[in-house]
Design an enzyme around this catalytic site. Structure first.
Site, PDB file in Angstrom:
ATOM      1  N   CYS A  40      20.044  20.172   2.254  1.00  0.00           N
ATOM      2  CA  CYS A  40      19.329  21.001   1.230  1.00  0.00           C
ATOM      3  C   CYS A  40      19.728  22.554   1.843  1.00  0.00           C
ATOM      4  O   CYS A  40      19.945  22.742   2.759  1.00  0.00           O
ATOM      5  CB  CYS A  40      18.030  20.994   1.059  1.00  0.00           C
ATOM      6  SG  CYS A  40      17.713  19.266   0.654  1.00  0.00           S
ATOM      7  N   TYR A 180      22.818   7.095  -2.784  1.00  0.00           N
ATOM      8  CA  TYR A 180      22.144   7.442  -1.661  1.00  0.00           C
ATOM      9  C   TYR A 180      20.763   6.601  -1.653  1.00  0.00           C
ATOM     10  O   TYR A 180      19.943   6.252  -2.804  1.00  0.00           O
ATOM     11  CB  TYR A 180      21.697   8.942  -2.159  1.00  0.00           C
ATOM     12  CG  TYR A 180      20.441   9.499  -1.379  1.00  0.00           C
ATOM     13  CD1 TYR A 180      20.681   9.769   0.108  1.00  0.00           C
ATOM     14  CD2 TYR A 180      19.615  10.273  -2.097  1.00  0.00           C
ATOM     15  CE1 TYR A 180      19.529  10.361   0.767  1.00  0.00           C
ATOM     16  CE2 TYR A 180      18.497  10.863  -1.311  1.00  0.00           C
ATOM     17  CZ  TYR A 180      18.625  10.860   0.119  1.00  0.00           C
ATOM     18  OH  TYR A 180      17.516  11.674   0.807  1.00  0.00           O
ATOM     19  N   HIS A 183      15.886   8.246   3.447  1.00  0.00           N
ATOM     20  CA  HIS A 183      14.944   9.221   3.557  1.00  0.00           C
ATOM     21  C   HIS A 183      13.469   8.916   2.858  1.00  0.00           C
ATOM     22  O   HIS A 183      12.624   9.592   2.564  1.00  0.00           O
ATOM     23  CB  HIS A 183      15.566  10.710   3.255  1.00  0.00           C
ATOM     24  CG  HIS A 183      16.397  11.201   3.944  1.00  0.00           C
ATOM     25  ND1 HIS A 183      17.677  11.483   3.559  1.00  0.00           N
ATOM     26  CD2 HIS A 183      16.476  11.241   5.238  1.00  0.00           C
ATOM     27  CE1 HIS A 183      18.323  11.969   4.428  1.00  0.00           C
ATOM     28  NE2 HIS A 183      17.525  11.923   5.653  1.00  0.00           N
ATOM     29  N   ASP A 276      14.750  12.344  10.656  1.00  0.00           N
ATOM     30  CA  ASP A 276      16.293  12.384  10.926  1.00  0.00           C
ATOM     31  C   ASP A 276      16.563  14.074  10.989  1.00  0.00           C
ATOM     32  O   ASP A 276      17.577  14.018  11.816  1.00  0.00           O
ATOM     33  CB  ASP A 276      16.968  12.337   9.230  1.00  0.00           C
ATOM     34  CG  ASP A 276      18.247  12.253   8.776  1.00  0.00           C
ATOM     35  OD1 ASP A 276      19.022  12.072  10.082  1.00  0.00           O
ATOM     36  OD2 ASP A 276      18.905  12.744   8.131  1.00  0.00           O
TER      37      ASP A 276
END
Ligand code: ADP
Ligand code: SF4
Length: 697
Positions: A40, A180, A183, A276
């Site tokens: 991000c 994806y 997370h 992560d």
């Protein structure tokens, strides 16, 4: 694969050749093993030109694959107010083409992480209903909405959205298309997890059923774009939440076994995001290896993983030991977009190593362009035209005196010297680094020393810089320095009087000897139990000092007017880990409490909600509230304008904490900015380039 030795530039150390081998990913070939995984950046769909320029610089710096962040594929996956990528329709695709063009211009592959946030998307902007495998509330935040269990028709629609997004992504020029599932931020992952998926149809229950959607999406995406695009799966193989989550020895592994060679690439990690992207305070370089190393033994497809890798030897070890095929990096590529190029040309010492502070993450959390402690040009590539490795030529020769060698002074000296100016850098202390040197001695912060070490090592290579330690600078010395320009980077010191956010006036009794500041502790002044750390700063320091005092054997209370300790560290993904560590160490955490007075043995405290007062035993109080800029020298010089002019001084400028105390990142930025901009004509009408809404339609 070609023989890398055949093309090896003489400067590259042979040990690192393996990092520069090309690797095939399905129908495409990556030129080397450096892979910028999705991250991000607070620019996303709202600032597409800035975003594209940032990614382009990574490609220029030698990364073989440059990825977007998560890119929303449909209005039911609206992550606002966070500014992520967006690919709802063709018009969004046009903006993403800016990224692929910028990345391709430097010979890298462009990857896109197609994402649907599932139960985590409040859809504040689109006002769509959130979707999930089952009826559920979001696990993040306290937003008063629920996700609705998807019907089978909606699952089919979701597959179509994903397929359409993949086709648009291919048309936009992407070479690698991500499915994806990581997370805990992805609808596909929500289907994998029994804690979110309680369906009774063929998409719920057994692992086979829960994996069905992921398998279908890989098949769909390959069918739609797999002829020319590589299909990557990003999967959390471990969540570090025991049986409630994916475990690398359990279903995390089983999923990889079930799909082993179906995708063209596995991008595997430990979720959630705070695991992560753990800060250096809580995880060392390479900490994910025990969780992801099994993957390569199962699949014949290339594997990428992360670990805040900045050491080329550690990277080579990952490849040689068969842990990874690609060195994945988000933060190391932010701190130094030219990391691969520097290894390639043998400039290992020139790598600006990530310090693991997660200030970069705070850009995402505050929905503003990414910033980085180590790399002040990050996020400024387009709007200010800053390049991490290039500086504007000097306009005329200047002789600089920089007072203070903390992060601001060091960075300013580096930039000015690289631009060819004569620089003298003086500091009263015995060591370079200012606050960074002092703070890096605190528990878990040793990597922060890299802010100093990178700059100090650069300065030793520049013949036009002289560094003076143990050199307190007075106004008389400034006048005698034969400088044309003076930069004051004299830093700041913590207040002792308790004034901060909660108290606008000095706290009665805080002028006594039992009240210590952080600098008193750095200087070795003894604390006595019980110690109360009064944290009205809310970033890391109060919590770190409480930890240090506790591990030194003291009874410690951390008292804060906020509702949680180290409250701002929510933005650096650390708050929960800090809170846990304090409690596990036996620090008593008192929240929603302010201080009222102190008599040397007892602290008067009050609840910030009810005002109810009580007394708390305290032999020492440590105040972490606010800082005073060290502006005495600036004031002295400002009082003698005729003498400074007569001495030939054209400008005197305060930068960094002595201008206004802030983060280390802000001090580095201030030093860099001055070094770059002091002689550039200011443009008050447009201090930086902005992206305006398109009003044409
Ligand atoms: P910043 O974060 O803005 O770089 P720091 O507090 O880290 O600020 O560093 C300021 C540095 O300035 C410290 O190393 C301190 O020793 C030095 N300093 C402050 N005043 C003087 C002075 N008058 N002469 C020389 N050095 C000074
Ligand atoms: Fe690393 Fe900190 Fe820069 Fe993020 S902000 S890339 S963690 S140095």
């Amino acid at each position: 694969m070609s023989d890398p030795a055949a093309t090896r530039p003489s400067a590259r150390d042979r040990r690192f050749d393996v990092l520069f081998e090309p690797v095939r990913i399905g129908p495409v070939v990556a030129r080397n093993r450096f892979f910028q995984v999705p991250h991000c950046n607070g620019m996303g769909h709202a600032r597409p030109r800035a975003h594209a320029a940032m990614r382009g610089v990574k490609a220029e710096g030698g990364w073989a694959v440059v990825s977007t962040e998560e890119v929303e594929i449909h209005p039911s996956s609206d992550l606002s107010p966070y500014v992520e990528g967006r690919l709802w329709d063709d018009r969004d695709a046009a903006a993403l083409t800016l990224i692929t063009d910028a990345v391709h211009a430097h010979g890298a592959l462009a990857a896109i992480e197609l994402a649907h946030g599932g139960i985590n998307t409040p859809n504040h902007y689109s006002r769509e209903t959130a979707l999930g495998p089952s009826h559920t509330v979001s696990p993040y935040g306290y937003a008063p909405f629920q996700a609705r269990a998807m019907t089978k028709r909606e699952i089919r629609e979701f597959r179509q959205w994903h397929r359409a997004a993949a086709i648009r992504a291919k048309r936009a020029g992407f070479d690698v298309i991500y499915v994806y599932a990581a997370h805990d931020l992805s609808l596909i992952m929500h289907f994998l997890l029994p804690r979110h998926n309680q369906r009774r149809d063929e998409y719920g229950g057994s692992l086979d059923n829960r994996v069905r959607l992921l398998r279908e999406l890989i098949d769909d995406t390959k069918d739609a774009v797999g002829d020319t695009c590589a299909i990557a799966v990003r999967l959390a193989v471990e969540e570090r939440r025991g049986e409630e989550g994916l475990e690398h020895a359990g279903e995390g592994r089983a999923i990889v076994e079930m799909l082993a060679d179906l995708p063209d690439l596995w991008d595997v990690n430990v979720s959630g995001w705070s695991n992560d992207s753990a800060t250096s305070r809580f995880a060392p370089e390479g900490s994910q290896e025990p969780f992801v190393s099994f993957v390569k033994r199962i699949t014949g497809k290339p594997v990428v993983g992360v670990g805040r890798f900045t050491s080329p030897d550690a990277m080579v070890a990952q490849i040689r030991r068969g842990v990874l095929d690609f060195i994945g990096a988000a933060r190391p590529s932010i701190a130094d977009p030219f990391l691969p190029a520097k290894i390639e040309r043998g400039d290992i010492d020139d790598i600006r190593e990530c310090i693991g502070c997660n200030v970069c993450v705070s850009g995402d959390y505050t929905a503003t362009p990414i910033r980085c402690t180590q790399n002040p040009t990050m996020g400024e590539e387009w709007r200010k035209g800053w390049h991490p490795e290039k500086l504007p030529p000097k306009i005329r020769d200047e002789r600089f005196l920089i007072v203070g060698a903390g992060p601001a002074g060091l960075e300013c000296a580096r930039v000015l010297a690289l631009r060819g100016h004569e620089v003298r850098l003086a500091d009263a202390a015995h060591e370079l680094g200012g606050r960074v040197t002092l703070e890096s001695r605190l528990p878990g912060l040793s990597a922060w020393r890299r802010v100093r070490d990178y700059r100090a090592s650069r300065l030793t290579k520049l013949p036009n810089v002289d560094v003076y330690l143990d050199s307190p600078v007075t106004s008389e010395l400034v006048l005698d320095a034969d400088a044309t320009r003076v930069v004051l980077a004299t830093g700041a010191r913590w207040r002792r009087d308790g004034v901060g956010r909660a108290n606008r006036r000095a706290v009665p009794g805080f002028d006594g000897p039992a009240v210590l500041t952080p600098e008193d502790l750095y200087a070795g002044r003894a604390a006595h139990s019980p110690v109360v750390v009064f944290d009205d700063d809310h970033y890391y320091l109060g919590g770190v000092l409480a930890e240090r005092l506790r591990t030194d054997g003291h009874d410690v209370v951390l008292l804060t007017p906020a509702a949680i300790p180290s409250a701002w560290t929510v933005n650096t993904l650390e708050q929960a880990a800090i809170h846990r560590r304090l409690l596990e160490l036996g620090v008593r955490v008192l929240v929603n409490r302010n201080v009222v007075d102190f008599d040397g043995t007892e602290l008067g405290i009050a609840c910030t909600i009810t005002g109810r007062e009580e007394r708390l035993a305290a032999a020492t109080v440590v105040t972490v509230t606010a800082r005073w800029p060290n502006e005495a020298l600036a004031e002295e010089l400002a009082a003698i304008p005729e003498r400074t002019a007569a001495a030939g001084i054209v400008s005197i400028t305060s930068i960094g904490d002595c201008d206004a105390p802030g983060t280390i990142a802000a001090a580095v930025y201030a030093g860099h900015r001055f070094g770059r901009e002091f002689d550039q004509p200011p443009n008050p009408a447009e201090p930086f380039r902005r992206e305006y809404p398109d009003l044409d339609r």
